[in-house]
Design a protein around this motif. Sequence first.
Motif, PDB file in Angstrom:
ATOM      1  N   MET A  92       0.842  -1.170   0.000  1.00  0.00           N
ATOM      2  CA  MET A  92       0.000   0.000   0.000  1.00  0.00           C
ATOM      3  C   MET A  92       0.894   1.242   0.000  1.00  0.00           C
ATOM      4  N   SER A  93       0.556   2.213  -0.831  1.00  0.00           N
ATOM      5  CA  SER A  93       1.393   3.405  -0.966  1.00  0.00           C
ATOM      6  C   SER A  93       1.062   4.417   0.125  1.00  0.00           C
ATOM      7  N   TRP A  94       1.973   5.387   0.288  1.00  0.00           N
ATOM      8  CA  TRP A  94       1.759   6.465   1.255  1.00  0.00           C
ATOM      9  C   TRP A  94       0.530   7.292   0.893  1.00  0.00           C
ATOM     10  N   THR A  95       0.252   7.412  -0.381  1.00  0.00           N
ATOM     11  CA  THR A  95      -0.909   8.183  -0.819  1.00  0.00           C
ATOM     12  C   THR A  95      -2.202   7.512  -0.353  1.00  0.00           C
ATOM     13  N   VAL A  96      -2.300   6.211  -0.503  1.00  0.00           N
ATOM     14  CA  VAL A  96      -3.489   5.479  -0.067  1.00  0.00           C
ATOM     15  C   VAL A  96      -3.644   5.559   1.449  1.00  0.00           C
ATOM     16  N   ILE A  97      -2.543   5.440   2.162  1.00  0.00           N
ATOM     17  CA  ILE A  97      -2.587   5.562   3.624  1.00  0.00           C
ATOM     18  C   ILE A  97      -3.058   6.967   4.022  1.00  0.00           C
ATOM     19  N   THR A  98      -2.609   7.971   3.293  1.00  0.00           N
ATOM     20  CA  THR A  98      -3.051   9.349   3.553  1.00  0.00           C
ATOM     21  C   THR A  98      -4.550   9.485   3.323  1.00  0.00           C
ATOM     22  N   TYR A  99      -5.042   8.903   2.239  1.00  0.00           N
ATOM     23  CA  TYR A  99      -6.483   8.944   1.961  1.00  0.00           C
ATOM     24  C   TYR A  99      -7.274   8.306   3.100  1.00  0.00           C
ATOM     25  N   LEU A 100      -6.836   7.141   3.542  1.00  0.00           N
ATOM     26  CA  LEU A 100      -7.540   6.448   4.612  1.00  0.00           C
ATOM     27  C   LEU A 100      -7.503   7.242   5.917  1.00  0.00           C
ATOM     28  N   ALA A 101      -6.336   7.783   6.252  1.00  0.00           N
ATOM     29  CA  ALA A 101      -6.210   8.584   7.478  1.00  0.00           C
ATOM     30  C   ALA A 101      -7.095   9.824   7.393  1.00  0.00           C
ATOM     31  N   TYR A 102      -7.117  10.449   6.234  1.00  0.00           N
ATOM     32  CA  TYR A 102      -7.951  11.638   6.029  1.00  0.00           C
ATOM     33  C   TYR A 102      -9.419  11.301   6.269  1.00  0.00           C
ATOM     34  N   LEU A 103      -9.898  10.216   5.677  1.00  0.00           N
ATOM     35  CA  LEU A 103     -11.300   9.832   5.866  1.00  0.00           C
ATOM     36  C   LEU A 103     -11.587   9.442   7.316  1.00  0.00           C
ATOM     37  N   LEU A 104     -10.640   8.773   7.957  1.00  0.00           N
ATOM     38  CA  LEU A 104     -10.822   8.359   9.353  1.00  0.00           C
ATOM     39  C   LEU A 104     -10.848   9.541  10.318  1.00  0.00           C
ATOM     40  N   VAL A 105     -10.327  10.673   9.898  1.00  0.00           N
ATOM     41  CA  VAL A 105     -10.360  11.875  10.739  1.00  0.00           C
ATOM     42  C   VAL A 105     -11.487  12.815  10.302  1.00  0.00           C
ATOM     43  N   ALA A 106     -11.632  13.061   9.015  1.00  0.00           N
ATOM     44  CA  ALA A 106     -12.579  14.066   8.524  1.00  0.00           C
ATOM     45  C   ALA A 106     -14.034  13.660   8.732  1.00  0.00           C
ATOM     46  N   VAL A 107     -14.365  12.406   8.494  1.00  0.00           N
ATOM     47  CA  VAL A 107     -15.760  11.980   8.630  1.00  0.00           C
ATOM     48  C   VAL A 107     -16.221  12.051  10.090  1.00  0.00           C
ATOM     49  N   PRO A 108     -15.461  11.522  11.058  1.00  0.00           N
ATOM     50  CA  PRO A 108     -15.909  11.671  12.453  1.00  0.00           C
ATOM     51  C   PRO A 108     -15.977  13.126  12.924  1.00  0.00           C
TER      52      PRO A 108
END
Length: 139
Positions: free
Chosen positions: A1-17
């Motif tokens: 998994m690339s750093w970009t995908v990890i960034t996307y996941l982290a962003y969604l895990l923070v922004a949605v809540p």
Amino acid sequence: MSWTVITYLAYLLVAVPITVWVASTLSRNGRVFLGDVFDDDHALADAVNRLLVVGFYLLNLGFVMLYLRGGGEVLDLTGLLETLSLKIGIVMLVLGAVHFVNVLVFSSMRRRGRRDAAHPQQAQQVPPPYMTYPPAPQR
């Protein structure tokens, strides 16, 4: 998994809540304010509150999803943190701006309602906007 995908996941895990928390806090605390704006008509205040929450979710979660892709490729942990902080910061600014606009609109409605209640004669004497224009010339 690339750093970009990890960034996307982290962003969604923070922004949605964050969006869900802000919406629930505004809904819970805005209920009293809307009751005052609508002269203690709690059914109307609750209905408007629910509509505002739905609009808030649509607008802000839509923005979160659209903004997911922006930022370019992330190559390392430093880039992940920088990109994530920028994205979350912008989401929080948008959430704050939407809240600020809502407060301005309902504050002006509240002020007008109180002014009209204090001076009912003046509220009735104000002509509707369409009556303030001169009549069209006859040909």
